[in-house]
Design a protein around this motif. Structure first.
Motif, short mmCIF file in Angstrom:
data_model
loop_
_atom_site.label_atom_id
_atom_site.label_comp_id
_atom_site.label_asym_id
_atom_site.label_seq_id
_atom_site.Cartn_x
_atom_site.Cartn_y
_atom_site.Cartn_z
N THR A 30 0.80 -1.23 0.00
CA THR A 30 0.00 0.00 0.00
C THR A 30 0.83 1.28 0.00
OG1 THR A 30 -0.17 -0.02 2.43
CG2 THR A 30 -1.89 -1.18 1.19
N TRP A 31 1.95 1.28 0.71
CA TRP A 31 2.75 2.52 0.82
C TRP A 31 3.93 2.43 -0.15
CZ3 TRP A 31 1.41 6.59 4.08
CH2 TRP A 31 2.30 7.67 4.07
N THR A 32 3.69 2.83 -1.37
CA THR A 32 4.69 2.72 -2.42
C THR A 32 5.46 4.03 -2.54
OG1 THR A 32 3.23 3.56 -4.16
CG2 THR A 32 3.09 1.19 -3.63
N PRO A 33 6.51 4.06 -3.36
CA PRO A 33 7.20 5.34 -3.59
C PRO A 33 6.27 6.42 -4.15
CG PRO A 33 8.55 3.52 -4.35
CD PRO A 33 7.24 2.93 -3.97
N TYR A 34 5.24 5.99 -4.87
CA TYR A 34 4.30 6.99 -5.39
C TYR A 34 3.47 7.61 -4.27
CZ TYR A 34 5.55 5.18 -9.97
OH TYR A 34 6.26 4.81 -11.09
N THR A 35 3.26 6.85 -3.17
CA THR A 35 2.59 7.43 -2.01
C THR A 35 3.44 8.55 -1.43
OG1 THR A 35 1.72 5.21 -1.53
CG2 THR A 35 1.50 6.88 0.18
N PRO A 213 4.89 10.54 8.55
CA PRO A 213 5.45 9.20 8.33
C PRO A 213 6.96 9.14 8.50
CG PRO A 213 4.72 10.18 6.25
CD PRO A 213 4.20 11.04 7.34
N LYS A 214 7.63 10.26 8.26
CA LYS A 214 9.07 10.28 8.49
C LYS A 214 9.37 10.08 9.97
CE LYS A 214 13.15 13.27 8.15
NZ LYS A 214 13.67 14.60 7.74
N LEU A 215 8.59 10.74 10.84
CA LEU A 215 8.78 10.59 12.29
C LEU A 215 8.54 9.15 12.72
CD1 LEU A 215 9.18 11.78 15.13
CD2 LEU A 215 6.72 12.31 15.16
N VAL A 395 12.52 -4.12 6.21
CA VAL A 395 13.03 -5.09 5.24
C VAL A 395 11.90 -5.66 4.40
CG1 VAL A 395 14.27 -7.26 4.96
CG2 VAL A 395 14.97 -5.66 6.73
N VAL A 396 10.85 -6.14 5.07
CA VAL A 396 9.72 -6.71 4.34
C VAL A 396 8.99 -5.63 3.56
CG1 VAL A 396 7.55 -7.97 4.58
CG2 VAL A 396 9.48 -8.55 6.04
N ALA A 397 8.91 -4.42 4.11
CA ALA A 397 8.25 -3.32 3.40
C ALA A 397 8.97 -3.00 2.10
CB ALA A 397 8.17 -2.08 4.28
N SER A 398 10.28 -3.18 2.08
CA SER A 398 11.06 -2.86 0.88
C SER A 398 11.08 -4.01 -0.11
CB SER A 398 12.49 -2.49 1.26
OG SER A 398 12.51 -1.32 2.03
#
Length: 634
Positions: A30-35, A213-215, A395-398
């Motif tokens: 769901t949270w891709t680079p386009y997000t 999200p950065k925090l 890791v899994v998110a990437s």
């Protein structure tokens, strides 16, 4: 009030692992680079580090959608007078992908006369009209050559189609930036077309929405980083203190004599054999060899300059000389683990050579410090469920499900090595030297193996192991009381094998080719470090940090394997206990202290029928007046 039941630590770690995988997969889907791009972040890796955004040297992840957008825009590009120029995309990540793909064209050198014309010709660079409403469409572009613009559009469409075919037929990471055409006039026109798509800082539009999200991501990373730093903090003290206490506890070496030499010699040989088996399997199976360019891009981004860590390894003579430190405090401060091991061994040996009344307080001091460090390890392991979650999520998110397949290969490699040690090497050694049958050996030590597997602690299993070896295997008490306590301290075959596989696995993840000298360093370090490995759950992970540092392998790779470490810890502890019992039987047979199967049944009863087991002292045997292990004084 009754005690509140608490979930066992290994179940907590498994729950943390599962939750981390689930959350990571959700983010991966769901949270891709386009997000990030919708939040004004084109290069989220640099953004999370607080660094300026970059186009990057490698193909950006998931770039097909961005290339599709570029093709649509180029296809709709007008070629007649008054045609509007291209507009940058609203998504920052799409803009970064397009700028990366067109970067050689955007940055190419233009003809000096043309550059001067662009600077002075008002038709090419009209002055802004103050009366123009910025909310309205910009004024028509200056006159263009329709034929030349059409040729530039066709050339770009052809190159974009080639990029899309590469993505579909090979992979996203096989795409390369589009190089400018050889024809200078065509190249200049192509550059004019794509110049509005140039990007200086992909993260220039990041705002408050991106900061949230950065925090969260930085807080998650901090938890994992603190856990890794804690492992590094514990590594040097646990090796130094436990080695000094372990070696010094042997004390009267003359009294120990033959049995001590045999025991330590066999333990060291089996440990070296175990680590060799682990390295061999890891090199043959290659569990960490990256076959996807996406994997390699991720692991390369985890650490910069990893290749520099393994360049120009010292020759054999320099390596041997480097074991002896010129400054022991400098060696400890810089975590030179082989030198720390050497310091611990030398101090421990020195303590055995002075009178017991003088050495006892010092040995007790280091033993107390060892106990303190072990307590710290146990406290640190209480945070392991949270650390596992924090480390596995990014890791899994990437990488998604792809990384789980690599972990399966890694776990298979470790379990195969442990199985070879437990079911081939140990019973084979027993059968070669002693008359103990395969079935008798495993039938005798099964309770100790099961307890070791469930507790992940060879130290906690020691009383059961001693009882199994004495009353079920038939080893006399004077041998059991020395060989097994020493084994619980210095014999960590399963841990050493696991460290070898893990070291090669992590090196393969980072595409680092380990030299023979480096792999020999792993053998030596893992063998010596196993002497100082505490027999408590999680201590092997601390020792792995030592092994990785000795071979200059990135410690960051521990984040990948920590999630499955608990299961492997249970299996390698069972292997350690099996090795202790096997060596105990071998030493006992060479000393004439191993009873036959019939003698064991006559003295202690049938081990397969618990009702017949005699819990008292064996008839005809008395407790030795002078045990082999000297009493602790002070």
């Amino acid at each position: 009030m009754g005690k509140t039941s608490r979930l066992a630590l290994h179940w907590q770690i498994i729950i943390g692992l599962v939750l981390g995988i689930v959350v990571g997969l959700i983010l991966n889907w769901t949270w891709t680079p386009y997000t990030w791009g919708h939040l004004g972040v084109g290069d989220h890796t640099s953004y999370l580090r607080g660094a300026p955004g970059e186009l990057g040297d490698r193909p950006p992840d998931r770039s097909r959608d961005a290339v599709d957008w570029l093709r649509t825009e180029i296809e709709d590009l007008g070629v007649g007078d008054g045609a509007q120029p291209l507009k940058p995309p609203s998504n920052a990540y799409t803009g970064r992908v397009i700028a990366w793909l067109l970067d050689p064209i955007i940055v190419m050198e233009v003809d000096a006369d043309e550059a001067e014309q662009q600077e002075t010709d008002p038709a090419e660079d009209p002055a802004p009209d103050p009366s123009q409403d910025p909310s309205q469409d910009p004024p028509p572009a200056p006159a263009i050559d329709p034929e030349q613009r059409a040729e530039a559009r066709a050339w770009l469409l052809e190159r974009i189609d080639t990029a899309l075919e590469t993505i579909d037929e090979r992979s996203n990471y096989a795409v390369r930036p589009i190089q400018p055409p050889d024809d200078e006039a065509l190249a200049a026109e192509v550059r004019r077309v794509v110049l509005p798509l140039a990007v200086e800082d992909p993260n220039a539009d990041a705002g408050f929405a991106a900061a949230i999200p950065k925090l969260v991501a930085n807080l998650n990373n901090m938890v994992g980083e603190l856990f890794k730093r804690s492992l590094l903090f514990i590594a040097v003290p646990i090796v130094l203190f436990s080695l000094i206490a372990g070696v010094a506890s042997l004390n009267d070496t003359a009294k120990l004599g033959r049995i001590g030499g045999k025991t330590i010699g066999i333990y060291i040989c089996t440990t070296a054999l175990a680590i060799t088996i682990g390295l061999t399997l890891a090199n043959l199976i290659g569990p960490g060899k990256v076959t996807s360019e996406r994997h390699q891009a991720y692991f390369d981004s985890m650490i910069e300059g990893a290749e520099a860590r393994v360049e120009d390894p010292p020759n054999v003579w320099e390596f041997l000389q480097s074991i002896v430190p010129t400054n022991p405090f400098d060696a400890m401060a810089n975590a030179e683990m082989l030198q720390v091991v050497f310091i611990g061994l030398i101090i421990g040996i020195g303590l055995t050579l002075i009178p017991g009344r003088k050495s006892a307080p010092v040995v007790a001091f280091f033993q107390t410090l060892t106990d303190v460090i072990i307590k710290l390890v146990m406290l640190l392991m209480l945070t392991a469920p949270y650390a596992v979650f924090a480390l596995i999520v990014p890791v899994v998110a990437s990488l998604g499900l792809e990384i789980l397949g690599m972990l399966i290969y890694y776990a298979f490699c470790v379990l195969l090595g442990l199985a070879i040690m437990m079911f081939v090497v140990y019973p084979g050694l027993l059968r070669l030297i002693t008359p103990v049958r395969y079935g008798r050996f495993f039938g005798a030590i099964a309770p100790a193996q099961l307890l070791a597997f469930s507790s992940s602690s060879s130290a906690a299993t020691l009383p059961v192991t001693m009882e199994c070896c004495e009353r079920r295997l038939g080893v006399k008490e004077e041998v059991v009381s020395f060989v097994l306590p020493v084994g619980a301290t210095i014999n960590m075959d399963g841990t050493a094998l696991y460290q070898g596989v893990a070291a090669v696995f992590i090196a393969q993840l980072f595409a680092l080719d380990l030299t023979i000298a480096q792999q020999l360093t792993i053998v030596l370090t893992a063998t010596l470090a196993s002497i100082g490995t505490a027999g408590v759950p999680g201590a092997g992970m601390v020792m792995l940090v030592i092994v990785l540092q000795s071979a200059n392998i990135p410690v960051e790779g521990i984040a990948i394997i920590l999630g499955v470490d608990r299961l492997l810890d249970m299996c390698r502890t069972a292997c350690n206990v099996t090795g202790d019992a096997a060596v105990c039987g071998v030493v006992a047979h060479t000393e004439g202290a191993l009873l036959t199967e019939e003698e064991v049944e006559r003295l202690y009863g049938d081990i397969d029928n618990p009702e017949t087991i005699d819990e008292g002292d064996p008839p005809g045997e008395e407790t030795p007046d002078a045990p082999l292990v000297p009493e602790k004084k002070g």
